[in-house]
Design a protein around this motif. Structure first.
Motif, PDB file in Angstrom:
ATOM      1  N   ALA A 179     -37.250  -3.136 -27.633  1.00  0.00           N
ATOM      2  CA  ALA A 179     -36.011  -2.457 -27.249  1.00  0.00           C
ATOM      3  C   ALA A 179     -34.797  -3.259 -27.698  1.00  0.00           C
ATOM      4  N   LEU A 180     -34.871  -4.582 -27.597  1.00  0.00           N
ATOM      5  CA  LEU A 180     -33.769  -5.428 -28.055  1.00  0.00           C
ATOM      6  C   LEU A 180     -33.571  -5.293 -29.563  1.00  0.00           C
ATOM      7  N   GLN A 181     -34.667  -5.318 -30.302  1.00  0.00           N
ATOM      8  CA  GLN A 181     -34.570  -5.193 -31.752  1.00  0.00           C
ATOM      9  C   GLN A 181     -33.923  -3.861 -32.138  1.00  0.00           C
ATOM     10  N   GLN A 182     -34.308  -2.823 -31.448  1.00  0.00           N
ATOM     11  CA  GLN A 182     -33.739  -1.529 -31.781  1.00  0.00           C
ATOM     12  C   GLN A 182     -32.302  -1.412 -31.304  1.00  0.00           C
ATOM     13  N   ALA A 183     -31.954  -2.071 -30.215  1.00  0.00           N
ATOM     14  CA  ALA A 183     -30.553  -2.101 -29.793  1.00  0.00           C
ATOM     15  C   ALA A 183     -29.707  -2.807 -30.844  1.00  0.00           C
ATOM     16  N   GLN A 184     -30.238  -3.868 -31.437  1.00  0.00           N
ATOM     17  CA  GLN A 184     -29.517  -4.562 -32.505  1.00  0.00           C
ATOM     18  C   GLN A 184     -29.359  -3.653 -33.725  1.00  0.00           C
ATOM     19  N   ASP A 185     -30.416  -2.886 -34.040  1.00  0.00           N
ATOM     20  CA  ASP A 185     -30.323  -1.952 -35.171  1.00  0.00           C
ATOM     21  C   ASP A 185     -29.286  -0.870 -34.904  1.00  0.00           C
ATOM     22  N   VAL A 186     -29.218  -0.421 -33.645  1.00  0.00           N
ATOM     23  CA  VAL A 186     -28.232   0.592 -33.289  1.00  0.00           C
ATOM     24  C   VAL A 186     -26.816   0.052 -33.468  1.00  0.00           C
ATOM     25  N   VAL A 187     -26.577  -1.173 -32.997  1.00  0.00           N
ATOM     26  CA  VAL A 187     -25.251  -1.772 -33.142  1.00  0.00           C
ATOM     27  C   VAL A 187     -24.875  -1.888 -34.615  1.00  0.00           C
ATOM     28  N   LYS A 188     -25.824  -2.309 -35.422  1.00  0.00           N
ATOM     29  CA  LYS A 188     -25.545  -2.448 -36.862  1.00  0.00           C
ATOM     30  C   LYS A 188     -25.223  -1.100 -37.498  1.00  0.00           C
ATOM     31  N   ASP A 193     -17.023   2.081 -39.387  1.00  0.00           N
ATOM     32  CA  ASP A 193     -16.279   1.743 -40.602  1.00  0.00           C
ATOM     33  C   ASP A 193     -16.091   2.960 -41.496  1.00  0.00           C
ATOM     34  N   ALA A 194     -17.069   3.860 -41.467  1.00  0.00           N
ATOM     35  CA  ALA A 194     -16.979   5.067 -42.300  1.00  0.00           C
ATOM     36  C   ALA A 194     -16.213   6.181 -41.609  1.00  0.00           C
ATOM     37  N   GLY A 195     -15.785   5.945 -40.339  1.00  0.00           N
ATOM     38  CA  GLY A 195     -15.036   6.955 -39.617  1.00  0.00           C
ATOM     39  C   GLY A 195     -15.878   8.052 -39.045  1.00  0.00           C
ATOM     40  N   GLN A 230     -23.181  -2.316 -27.962  1.00  0.00           N
ATOM     41  CA  GLN A 230     -23.178  -3.775 -27.844  1.00  0.00           C
ATOM     42  C   GLN A 230     -23.496  -4.209 -26.411  1.00  0.00           C
ATOM     43  N   ALA A 231     -22.973  -3.463 -25.430  1.00  0.00           N
ATOM     44  CA  ALA A 231     -23.280  -3.783 -24.028  1.00  0.00           C
ATOM     45  C   ALA A 231     -24.772  -3.584 -23.760  1.00  0.00           C
ATOM     46  N   GLU A 232     -25.343  -2.517 -24.336  1.00  0.00           N
ATOM     47  CA  GLU A 232     -26.774  -2.289 -24.187  1.00  0.00           C
ATOM     48  C   GLU A 232     -27.577  -3.426 -24.803  1.00  0.00           C
ATOM     49  N   GLN A 233     -27.130  -3.934 -25.935  1.00  0.00           N
ATOM     50  CA  GLN A 233     -27.816  -5.056 -26.587  1.00  0.00           C
ATOM     51  C   GLN A 233     -27.804  -6.294 -25.689  1.00  0.00           C
ATOM     52  N   VAL A 234     -26.664  -6.556 -25.063  1.00  0.00           N
ATOM     53  CA  VAL A 234     -26.578  -7.727 -24.171  1.00  0.00           C
ATOM     54  C   VAL A 234     -27.525  -7.565 -22.983  1.00  0.00           C
TER      55      VAL A 234
END
Length: 428
Positions: free
Chosen positions: A167-176, A183-185, A196-200
């Motif tokens: 779940a942490l790995q996928q939370a990091q992928d989601v943030v990325k 950035d693309a709007g 990011q809060a979910e990742q923490v």
């Protein structure tokens, strides 16, 4: 060996890179012992129980208690010592009895007829030795049960750690991915901050489980005096125990050591009653000897018997108390049996319910939520769902898999408790 939760992290176009594909369930568990630095040894449940029963300090105490009990048995066979007596008469007086001219000297040997009392004491002490054996069996069941529970909890926590790491790995992928969308709007910064809060939160969950797993390993190895030693805890939680019938378990319950302890205590009380009756009987003392007559330079034999005078019911109060104690023990045994009977029935029902929960979660709820997540992911890609709605589906799937672990833990712990209650061997 496959992990318990196999989640896809392969990147695909747009929303599919967010997808948590918890698609396959393999319930072969192996606690890797990664909290230790040294290569661990493989440890099964039966091996853990065996180590506890061999090396736990409580069993060393039973060895000493057995030696003490043997000493009491030996001491109970020691009776009163025979007495040797020397009597001098008619000496050192005056007249005809002056000096040693008419002295009479008697040498006697006296002993008490006490073999019946000795046999009674030995029987009473030996009956207490049987109680010590029952207490050792009770301690074995308790220690084996505690060891098995700690073992199961390590397996469960290991799988929880795997789940949270994925779940942490996928939370990091989601943030990325959300960073790229911002950035693309295509997404708002609010969604990125939520991710990011979910990742923490996932990072904290992983850290908590790592600490809990390390503490659980320490508690398990401390059961046999090797606290902190590295072991690889290995077990198969998919091998679910069969649901035993209520009738068969109730039959086994009647042989439970706790109930046997009451029966042994009743036998001890009976042995003490018999001893009290024997001790109430008068103990005859017999003596025999030789008498020397100085005046005539002759010898003669002497003999005697001494019988205590009084009533034979001097232990009547003690016997009455012991008989009442037997009745108390019988009532307490019946009360305990009723209590254990209720506990056993409840555990059997809970065990059946846990199995039903596992089947329902595994065959219905989890597949439905996996399909829901797949649909939610496509809807999120097309802008039909916002991040919060999509993330709620993902969290629900993770919660369902955590609940499935709870059900497996409950089932195995209930089975262990049933084994402890019925006095069964806890090895699998």
């Amino acid at each position: 060996m496959k992990p318990f939760f196999l989640m896809s992290t392969q990147k695909k176009p747009t929303a599919s890179r967010f997808c948590i594909g918890v698609l396959s369930l393999s319930l072969t568990f192996c606690a890797t012992g990664e909290v230790f630095s040294e290569p661990p040894k493989v440890l099964t449940l039966s091996q853990a129980v065996s180590l506890t029963l061999k090396q736990h300090p409580e069993f060393k105490a039973f060895v000493s208690r057995n030696m003490a009990q043997q000493g009491y048995v030996q001491q109970s066979g020691v009776g009163e010592r025979p007495q040797v007596g020397l009597i001098i008469e008619d000496a050192l007086g005056n007249g005809e009895h002056s000096a040693l001219r008419n002295m009479q000297t008697t040498l006697t040997y006296a002993w008490i007829l006490q073999q019946e009392q000795i046999d009674g004491r030995i029987a009473a002490v030996k009956s207490q030795a049987a109680q010590l054996e029952i207490e050792q069996q009770i301690a074995s069941l308790d220690l084996a049960g505690n060891t098995a529970k700690k073992f199961i909890q390590i397996l469960i926590k290991t799988e929880r750690l795997k789940l949270n790491k994925i779940a942490l790995q996928q939370a990091q992928d989601v943030v990325k991915a959300l960073s790229e969308r911002v950035d693309a709007g295509k997404s708002s910064n609010v969604e990125k901050l939520q991710a990011q809060a979910e990742q923490v939160r996932r990072e904290l969950a992983v850290e908590d489980l790592e600490h809990e797993l390390k503490a659980s390993h320490y508690q398990l190895t401390s059961m046999w005096g090797e606290a902190g030693k590295s072991y690889q805890v290995s077990g198969d939680l998919m091998a679910l125990p069969a649901n035993p019938s209520v009738e068969s378990q109730l039959d086994r319950l009647k042989k439970q050591p706790l109930l046997a302890k009451f029966a042994t205590q009743q036998r001890i009380a009976q042995a003490q009653i018999e001893l009290a009756r024997i001790e109430a009987k008068p103990q005859w003392q017999v003596s025999a000897g030789v008498r020397r007559y100085e005046a005539t330079d002759d010898f003669g034999l002497v003999a005697g018997i001494s019988i205590p005078w009084g009533s034979d019911n001097r232990n009547a109060g003690k016997i009455t108390a012991l008989q009442a104690q037997q009745e108390v023990l019988a009532d307490e045994a019946n009360a305990l049996l009723q209590k254990l009977d209720a506990q056993l029935y409840v555990l059997l029902q809970e065990m059946g319910h846990s199995r039903h929960v596992i089947d329902t979660m595994q065959q219905r709820i989890v597949p439905l939520l996996e399909n829901a997540l797949s649909d939610a992911t496509r809807a999120y890609d097309m802008g039909q769902l916002n991040y919060t709605q999509w993330n709620n589906v993902r969290q629900e799937l993770l919660a369902a898999k955590s609940s499935l672990l709870d059900a497996y833990e409950s089932l195995h712990l209930q089975h262990i408790e049933i084994q402890r209650l019925t006095g069964s061997s806890i090895s699998q």
